[in-house]
Design a protein around this motif. Structure first.
Motif, PDB file in Angstrom:
ATOM      1  N   HIS A   1      16.792  75.340  36.063  1.00 11.16           N
ATOM      2  CA  HIS A   1      16.127  76.050  36.800  1.00 11.16           C
ATOM      3  C   HIS A   1      16.393  77.270  36.871  1.00 11.16           C
ATOM      4  O   HIS A   1      14.593  78.259  37.229  1.00 11.16           O
ATOM      5  N   TRP A   2      16.945  77.947  36.655  1.00  5.58           N
ATOM      6  CA  TRP A   2      17.162  79.624  36.769  1.00  5.58           C
ATOM      7  C   TRP A   2      16.607  79.631  35.476  1.00  5.58           C
ATOM      8  O   TRP A   2      16.065  81.360  35.384  1.00  5.58           O
ATOM      9  N   ILE A   3      16.218  78.910  34.573  1.00  9.97           N
ATOM     10  CA  ILE A   3      16.150  79.733  32.650  1.00  9.97           C
ATOM     11  C   ILE A   3      14.394  79.698  32.962  1.00  9.97           C
ATOM     12  O   ILE A   3      13.985  80.855  32.999  1.00  9.97           O
ATOM     13  N   LEU A   4      13.853  78.662  33.771  1.00  9.38           N
ATOM     14  CA  LEU A   4      12.540  78.288  34.261  1.00  9.38           C
ATOM     15  C   LEU A   4      12.849  79.811  35.119  1.00  9.38           C
ATOM     16  O   LEU A   4      11.119  80.540  35.299  1.00  9.38           O
ATOM     17  N   ALA A   5      13.278  80.110  36.445  1.00  4.88           N
ATOM     18  CA  ALA A   5      12.866  81.050  37.664  1.00  4.88           C
ATOM     19  C   ALA A   5      13.016  82.732  36.666  1.00  4.88           C
ATOM     20  O   ALA A   5      11.873  83.349  36.709  1.00  4.88           O
TER      21      ALA A   5
END
Length: 275
Positions: free
Chosen positions: A22-26
């Motif tokens: 999720h942080w990669i996508l964010a």
């Protein structure tokens, strides 16, 4: 607006290969990080009477749903997250929108299974894309905590990843969970709809409504619907500049594509049963 501080190492300080999906996508500009997309979030909110309610959001992430909740003018809005970066993000969002001043707002850095909130303080609890990332014991603990802080008859709205069909063989389910954990770098444990219902029932809830859609988080049509043309263009530019991140995103997309017949985005509205 209380915002408790605890020692924490930001996710962004970790190597790209070990950061949560999720942080990669964010990091490349994706704002909607839910398995069923904005479609499922909109469905959930349409089932809740938010105006004038005491609302608690568990794991608000980037604050995308927080905006929608506050636009509905609840009496109070309380955000709970065990990630300090997420707390700071939501606190900043609340400070920068004075039009939400009519709603009492709080942000707490706490565990979803031990919030410290009083018994029966909320009319509505909402949590998206966080129960999936918990093991069986933690799922039960978080559900029990949501049940505790809700008033009798209150609603717990969840938006999670589901396995499909309902009678999916366990060996396939295990293989999917293992692969998701490898590419997302979080121990994702999605359940079938009957299994989600069983966990909710054991926690003292009745399922009043449910919704499923494709788990097409990184497909072009869903990206456009969730992020808009400008958001998609921003993501593409960021991916072009960040080869390590691009490899992670492509691996996630490949996994979602490989198992697309077995994955779904799911919304459920749960009501706290009377004792």
């Amino acid at each position: 607006m209380p915002h408790t501080q605890h020692p924490h190492t930001p996710e962004s300080d970790r190597p790209v290969e070990s950061q949560g999906g999720h942080w990669i996508l964010a990091s490349v500009g994706k704002k909607v990080l839910r398995p069923g997309g904005r479609e499922t979030t909109d469905w959930l909110l349409s089932k809740l009477n938010l105006a004038g309610a005491d609302v608690v959001e568990i794991a608000p992430g980037l604050g995308t749903t927080a905006r929608l909740l506050l636009d509905a003018h609840p009496a109070t809005y309380t955000a709970l997250d065990q990630d300090r970066d997420a707390c700071e993000q939501v606190a900043h969002l609340l400070r920068s929108h004075p039009e939400w001043g009519g709603t009492q707002q709080k942000v707490y850095h706490v565990s979803a299974s031990d919030t410290g909130l009083p018994d029966g303080c909320a009319d509505i609890v909402i949590g998206e894309a966080m129960l999936t990332m918990q093991g069986a014991k933690a799922k039960r603990a978080i559900m029990a905590e949501a049940h505790r802080i809700l008033r009798p008859g209150g609603f717990y709205a969840i938006h999670e990843m589901a396995l499909t069909p309902d009678d999916l063989p366990e060996e396939i389910a295990t293989a999917i969970r293992r692969r998701l954990a490898q590419v997302i770098k979080v121990n994702a444990r999605p359940l079938t709809r009957p299994e989600w219902t069983e966990v909710a029932t054991e926690a003292g809830f009745t399922v009043t409504d449910n919704f499923t859609t494709t788990m097409s988080l990184l497909e072009p049509r869903r990206l456009l619907a969730d992020e808009g043309p400008l958001g998609v263009a921003t993501m593409m530019m960021n991916l072009a500049r960040k080869p390590e991140v691009r490899r992670r995103v492509l691996a996630m997309r490949a996994t979602f594509t490989e198992y697309r017949d077995y994955l779904a985005g799911m919304g459920m509205v749960l009501q706290k049963r009377e004792p």
